[in-house]
Design a protein around this motif. Structure first.
Motif, PDB file in Angstrom:
ATOM      1  N   UNK A 105       0.819  -1.208   0.000  1.00  0.00           N
ATOM      2  CA  UNK A 105       0.000   0.000   0.000  1.00  0.00           C
ATOM      3  C   UNK A 105       0.857   1.265   0.000  1.00  0.00           C
ATOM      4  N   UNK A 106       1.822   1.350   0.912  1.00  0.00           N
ATOM      5  CA  UNK A 106       2.599   2.591   1.035  1.00  0.00           C
ATOM      6  C   UNK A 106       3.695   2.700  -0.021  1.00  0.00           C
ATOM      7  N   UNK A 107       4.132   1.564  -0.580  1.00  0.00           N
ATOM      8  CA  UNK A 107       5.204   1.601  -1.567  1.00  0.00           C
ATOM      9  C   UNK A 107       4.696   1.688  -3.001  1.00  0.00           C
ATOM     10  N   UNK A 108       3.457   1.240  -3.229  1.00  0.00           N
ATOM     11  CA  UNK A 108       2.960   1.206  -4.607  1.00  0.00           C
ATOM     12  C   UNK A 108       1.597   1.872  -4.750  1.00  0.00           C
ATOM     13  N   UNK A 109       0.605   1.400  -4.001  1.00  0.00           N
ATOM     14  CA  UNK A 109      -0.784   1.821  -4.220  1.00  0.00           C
ATOM     15  C   UNK A 109      -0.964   3.332  -4.168  1.00  0.00           C
ATOM     16  N   UNK A 110      -0.365   3.982  -3.176  1.00  0.00           N
ATOM     17  CA  UNK A 110      -0.592   5.418  -3.032  1.00  0.00           C
ATOM     18  C   UNK A 110       0.052   6.209  -4.169  1.00  0.00           C
ATOM     19  N   UNK A 111       1.158   5.683  -4.711  1.00  0.00           N
ATOM     20  CA  UNK A 111       1.784   6.357  -5.844  1.00  0.00           C
ATOM     21  C   UNK A 111       0.952   6.163  -7.111  1.00  0.00           C
ATOM     22  N   UNK A 112       0.358   4.983  -7.248  1.00  0.00           N
ATOM     23  CA  UNK A 112      -0.563   4.751  -8.359  1.00  0.00           C
ATOM     24  C   UNK A 112      -1.740   5.708  -8.261  1.00  0.00           C
ATOM     25  N   UNK A 113      -2.308   5.829  -7.068  1.00  0.00           N
ATOM     26  CA  UNK A 113      -3.454   6.705  -6.853  1.00  0.00           C
ATOM     27  C   UNK A 113      -3.120   8.156  -7.203  1.00  0.00           C
ATOM     28  N   UNK A 114      -1.963   8.616  -6.747  1.00  0.00           N
ATOM     29  CA  UNK A 114      -1.564  10.002  -7.016  1.00  0.00           C
ATOM     30  C   UNK A 114      -1.366  10.231  -8.510  1.00  0.00           C
ATOM     31  N   UNK A 115      -0.714   9.268  -9.183  1.00  0.00           N
ATOM     32  CA  UNK A 115      -0.463   9.395 -10.615  1.00  0.00           C
ATOM     33  C   UNK A 115      -1.765   9.428 -11.409  1.00  0.00           C
ATOM     34  N   UNK A 116      -2.678   8.506 -11.088  1.00  0.00           N
ATOM     35  CA  UNK A 116      -3.949   8.440 -11.811  1.00  0.00           C
ATOM     36  C   UNK A 116      -4.791   9.685 -11.565  1.00  0.00           C
ATOM     37  N   UNK A 117      -4.770  10.180 -10.351  1.00  0.00           N
ATOM     38  CA  UNK A 117      -5.566  11.369 -10.035  1.00  0.00           C
ATOM     39  C   UNK A 117      -5.058  12.574 -10.814  1.00  0.00           C
ATOM     40  N   UNK A 118      -3.746  12.702 -10.928  1.00  0.00           N
ATOM     41  CA  UNK A 118      -3.155  13.797 -11.692  1.00  0.00           C
ATOM     42  C   UNK A 118      -3.493  13.645 -13.177  1.00  0.00           C
ATOM     43  N   UNK A 119      -3.329  12.424 -13.692  1.00  0.00           N
ATOM     44  CA  UNK A 119      -3.547  12.165 -15.120  1.00  0.00           C
ATOM     45  C   UNK A 119      -5.004  12.386 -15.505  1.00  0.00           C
ATOM     46  N   UNK A 120      -5.921  11.744 -14.768  1.00  0.00           N
ATOM     47  CA  UNK A 120      -7.337  11.866 -15.106  1.00  0.00           C
ATOM     48  C   UNK A 120      -7.875  13.248 -14.766  1.00  0.00           C
ATOM     49  N   UNK A 121      -7.316  13.855 -13.720  1.00  0.00           N
ATOM     50  CA  UNK A 121      -7.743  15.205 -13.370  1.00  0.00           C
ATOM     51  C   UNK A 121      -7.371  16.216 -14.442  1.00  0.00           C
ATOM     52  N   UNK A 122      -6.159  16.092 -14.987  1.00  0.00           N
ATOM     53  CA  UNK A 122      -5.740  17.019 -16.041  1.00  0.00           C
ATOM     54  C   UNK A 122      -6.527  16.788 -17.317  1.00  0.00           C
ATOM     55  N   UNK A 123      -6.852  15.519 -17.587  1.00  0.00           N
ATOM     56  CA  UNK A 123      -7.663  15.204 -18.760  1.00  0.00           C
ATOM     57  C   UNK A 123      -9.023  15.881 -18.678  1.00  0.00           C
ATOM     58  N   UNK A 124      -9.619  15.828 -17.474  1.00  0.00           N
ATOM     59  CA  UNK A 124     -10.932  16.455 -17.276  1.00  0.00           C
ATOM     60  C   UNK A 124     -10.813  17.981 -17.275  1.00  0.00           C
ATOM     61  N   UNK A 125      -9.746  18.498 -16.639  1.00  0.00           N
ATOM     62  CA  UNK A 125      -9.572  19.942 -16.515  1.00  0.00           C
ATOM     63  C   UNK A 125      -9.384  20.610 -17.867  1.00  0.00           C
ATOM     64  N   UNK A 126      -8.550  19.993 -18.719  1.00  0.00           N
ATOM     65  CA  UNK A 126      -8.240  20.601 -20.014  1.00  0.00           C
ATOM     66  C   UNK A 126      -9.141  20.083 -21.140  1.00  0.00           C
ATOM     67  N   UNK A 127     -10.016  19.132 -20.800  1.00  0.00           N
ATOM     68  CA  UNK A 127     -11.045  18.661 -21.731  1.00  0.00           C
ATOM     69  C   UNK A 127     -10.470  18.227 -23.080  1.00  0.00           C
ATOM     70  N   UNK A 128      -9.494  17.307 -23.017  1.00  0.00           N
ATOM     71  CA  UNK A 128      -8.951  16.796 -24.262  1.00  0.00           C
ATOM     72  C   UNK A 128      -9.237  15.304 -24.387  1.00  0.00           C
ATOM     73  N   UNK A 129      -9.323  14.836 -25.613  1.00  0.00           N
ATOM     74  CA  UNK A 129      -9.568  13.429 -25.905  1.00  0.00           C
ATOM     75  C   UNK A 129      -8.423  12.928 -26.772  1.00  0.00           C
ATOM     76  N   UNK A 130      -7.523  12.185 -26.162  1.00  0.00           N
ATOM     77  CA  UNK A 130      -6.324  11.741 -26.870  1.00  0.00           C
ATOM     78  C   UNK A 130      -6.668  10.795 -28.012  1.00  0.00           C
ATOM     79  N   UNK A 131      -7.763  10.041 -27.868  1.00  0.00           N
ATOM     80  CA  UNK A 131      -8.154   9.122 -28.934  1.00  0.00           C
ATOM     81  C   UNK A 131      -8.482   9.853 -30.221  1.00  0.00           C
ATOM     82  N   UNK A 132      -9.226  10.957 -30.104  1.00  0.00           N
ATOM     83  CA  UNK A 132      -9.577  11.760 -31.278  1.00  0.00           C
ATOM     84  C   UNK A 132      -8.330  12.389 -31.895  1.00  0.00           C
TER      85      UNK A 132
END
Length: 379
Positions: free
Chosen positions: A52-79
């Motif tokens: 949990x402390x060595x992996x999970x929380x870093x995964x959580x932080x990374x995903x939150x930043x990635x998905x948060x920026x995707x939502x904030x800047x409203x971009x669709x990489x697939x398109x």
């Protein structure tokens, strides 16, 4: 662990969500092992806390930043990818090199829909390390700083080579897409709750990276934080209606909680598998693997052919514990396709097989190049 099974119900939003009995059984088994008396319980709890402390929380932080920026800047990489034309291969490789499997899944779906070339598929599947990348970044950032850029470079180069010389068409149609992921909807209470232990656990994880041991955060013991986060993650995973990936329509917090929980189960399983064998089976794994050392790079490549992220997380765990050489990790990283191989098989089976064969060539070459020319590198 990625199959959808028969179900029992639990409410989420305005819809009826589904229990996966197999996942629930696994989660309960893990909790029973953690509560077991004596050394079995101690070892299980220690590995859960470390995971949990060595992996999970870093995964959580990374995903939150990635998905948060995707939502904030409203971009669709697939398109954007479908419009990239000559830049499709490097963009596809970059998406594959992003930790996790989301980027590679988007590229595979775009290929099935006729929007990207086969070389782009080879590039993304060659570059991706799947969820194992999170584990490597969190525990061996020095090795990750070599493996991920190397995989990216190989993916770009190999994707261009494939587009130059491959003349076959492997698509089964041009109108398919991989868009079967259920939409959860609004952010749930358990998604927000997942952030509560994750925040102090991230402090502990960062402290460990700089060689500082924290025994408590704000007066709460690290063990309590780690076990609480693990238990909550297991509950989210057991109640999830998803296979692995979340929908882009869900909120960043929901996507973070769901995907981190999924990845964490594999990490816990890999940690426990290694530690149980080491502590209880009495096997000298280092001696065992050293006896077949010349085959380990090839074994890493062959394991990479297995769909899903679980086997790849196990390979990374073996490397972290010093049981397999860096060459085997490199071979596995280049050969493995993570969860992206599942939609590839579903949408374009021939493309999935041929892309795997294409990616095996640089995987074997580089694995044995490191084994023969730099045997002690990143050991």
């Amino acid at each position: 662990m990625t199959d959808l099974a028969h179900t029992t119900s639990i409410g989420v939003g305005n819809k009826l969500q589904l229990f996966n009995p197999r996942r629930l059984a696994v989660a309960l088994l893990l909790m029973i092992l953690a509560l077991a008396p004596g050394q079995l319980g101690e070892v299980t709890r220690a590995m859960m806390i470390d995971a949990y402390v060595q992996v999970s929380v870093f995964v959580a932080a990374t995903l939150l930043i990635f998905y948060g920026s995707e939502r904030l800047f409203n971009y669709d990489i697939g398109t954007s990818l479908s419009r990239a034309k000559h830049w499709q291969v490097p963009i596809a490789a970059l998406m594959g090199a992003t930790p996790g499997c989301g980027g590679a899944v988007v590229v595979v779906s775009a290929y099935a829909s006729g929007h990207v070339s086969f070389g782009a598929v080879v590039a993304t599947l060659t570059a991706t390390m799947g969820d194992a990348a999170f584990l490597l970044i969190a525990t061996r950032p020095d090795a990750a700083a070599v493996v991920l850029p190397l995989s990216l470079a190989v993916g770009v180069t190999w994707g261009w080579i494939v587009d130059r010389f491959n003349t076959s068409e492997y698509r089964t149609g041009t109108q398919q897409s991989y868009n079967t992921t259920p939409v959860i909807g609004k952010t749930r209470l358990r998604d927000v709750a997942y952030l509560i232990p994750a925040a102090p656990a991230l402090i502990v994880g960062v402290a460990q990276l700089v060689q500082t041991d924290l025994h408590n955060v704000m007066g709460i013991p690290v063990g309590v934080i780690g076990l609480a986060g693990t238990a909550l993650g297991l509950a989210i995973w057991a109640m999830s209606p998803l296979v692995a990936m979340t929908s882009s329509q869900d909120t960043p917090v929901t996507r973070m909680a769901e995907e981190t929980s999924f990845i964490s189960v594999w990490v816990i399983g890999a940690y426990l598998a290694y530690e149980y064998v080491d502590v209880f089976a009495g096997l000298d794994l280092a001696t065992l693997f050293n006896s077949v050392a010349p085959l380990l790079p090839l074994v890493g490549v062959l394991i990479g052919f297995i769909p899903g992220c679980g086997p790849q997380v196990l390979v990374t765990t073996l490397y972290i514990n010093g049981l397999i050489p860096f060459s085997a990790l490199v071979g596995n990283a280049i050969a493995n396709d993570g969860d992206a191989l599942f939609p590839a098989i579903a949408l374009s089976p021939r493309a999935a097989v041929m892309a795997t064969i294409w990616s095996a060539v640089p995987a074997v070459i580089l694995a044995y190049a490191f084994y023969l020319l730099a045997p002690g590198f990143m050991s």
